[in-house]
Design a protein around this motif. Structure first.
Motif, mmCIF file in Angstrom:
data_model
loop_
_atom_site.group_PDB
_atom_site.id
_atom_site.type_symbol
_atom_site.label_atom_id
_atom_site.label_comp_id
_atom_site.label_asym_id
_atom_site.label_seq_id
_atom_site.Cartn_x
_atom_site.Cartn_y
_atom_site.Cartn_z
ATOM 1 N N ASN A 27 0.955 -1.249 0.049
ATOM 2 C CA ASN A 27 0.032 0.075 0.110
ATOM 3 C C ASN A 27 0.764 1.240 0.198
ATOM 4 O OD1 ASN A 27 -2.487 -1.585 0.021
ATOM 5 N ND2 ASN A 27 -2.617 -1.750 2.287
ATOM 6 N N ALA A 37 -2.127 8.955 0.570
ATOM 7 C CA ALA A 37 -1.811 8.122 2.110
ATOM 8 C C ALA A 37 -2.067 6.891 1.968
ATOM 9 C CB ALA A 37 -2.579 9.065 3.243
ATOM 10 N N PRO A 38 -1.016 6.187 2.417
ATOM 11 C CA PRO A 38 -1.254 4.462 2.630
ATOM 12 C C PRO A 38 -2.732 4.138 3.080
ATOM 13 C CG PRO A 38 0.881 5.088 3.122
ATOM 14 C CD PRO A 38 0.057 6.271 3.297
ATOM 15 N N SER A 39 -3.102 4.801 4.178
ATOM 16 C CA SER A 39 -4.308 4.400 4.805
ATOM 17 C C SER A 39 -5.413 4.536 3.707
ATOM 18 C CB SER A 39 -4.443 5.371 6.093
ATOM 19 O OG SER A 39 -4.564 6.383 5.755
ATOM 20 N N ALA A 40 -5.439 5.562 2.879
ATOM 21 C CA ALA A 40 -6.625 5.624 1.845
ATOM 22 C C ALA A 40 -6.595 4.501 1.014
ATOM 23 C CB ALA A 40 -6.414 7.045 1.089
ATOM 24 N N LEU A 42 -5.327 1.395 1.394
ATOM 25 C CA LEU A 42 -5.761 0.300 2.236
ATOM 26 C C LEU A 42 -7.347 0.311 2.162
ATOM 27 C CD1 LEU A 42 -5.191 -2.364 3.905
ATOM 28 C CD2 LEU A 42 -5.317 -0.497 5.781
ATOM 29 N N GLU A 43 -7.827 1.273 2.493
ATOM 30 C CA GLU A 43 -9.244 1.393 2.596
ATOM 31 C C GLU A 43 -9.918 1.302 0.984
ATOM 32 O OE1 GLU A 43 -12.830 4.973 3.154
ATOM 33 O OE2 GLU A 43 -10.969 4.901 4.540
ATOM 34 N N LYS A 46 -9.520 -2.546 0.318
ATOM 35 C CA LYS A 46 -10.568 -3.503 1.077
ATOM 36 C C LYS A 46 -11.873 -3.382 0.189
ATOM 37 C CE LYS A 46 -8.261 -3.336 5.617
ATOM 38 N NZ LYS A 46 -8.453 -4.252 6.702
#
Length: 160
Positions: A27, A37-40, A42-43, A46
């Protein structure tokens, strides 16, 4: 059968392109490439998994490394009536069968199989296919050389 609608934006398509080229891309690397952002990422990944856009992650293995050098396509004529896939479901359970396609035309199914050699193909036909009730006949095409074998889909670009 209801047609599924998938709502994919440009970022989703870019993520799919990157992951299809290398599913091991993490990611953080995808985020860096897309400026996110890596969190975006990842979301989004998923959500793509939850919506069954991304179905699974696989390693592509060289068939020769497992001594599965013979590739064949077998057309299968069956007694199945249109819309009934009894034989197709039984074909799908045979380990050497890589793909099962319900096709239009005289034959009911087209299957893709890999065996180690012609003796392995004969064994498959005698000990697996011949035991499936409803198969009327088969027609086998043996591949001499593969010019291209790829499971990558063409991922379209969306205009912004």
């Amino acid at each position: 059968m209801a047609k599924l609608e998938y709502s994919l934006d440009q970022i989703d398509l870019q993520i799919l392109r990157i992951m299809q080229d290398n599913a091991r891309t993490n990611n953080a690397d995808i985020a860096r490439e897309l400026g996110m952002a890596p969190s975006a990422i990842l979301e989004r990944v998923k959500k793509l998994e939850q919506k069954n856009v991304i179905l699974q992650y696989n390693a592509r293995i060289n068939p020769a490394a497992l001594d599965q050098k013979m590739l064949s396509f077998i057309f299968i004529k069956t007694q199945d009536i249109i819309g009934v896939q009894k034989v197709g479901l039984l074909l799908a359970e045979v380990p050497d069968v890589l793909e099962v396609h319900d096709i239009a035309g005289e034959d009911g199914y087209l299957i893709k199989v890999r065996t180690n050699d012609s003796a392995g193909l004969v064994d498959l036909m005698r000990n697996s296919l011949s035991k499936i009730e409803g198969i009327i006949s088969t027609r086998t095409t043996i591949v001499l050389e593969t010019v291209k074998e790829d499971n990558k889909l063409v991922i379209p670009s969306k205009e912004a």
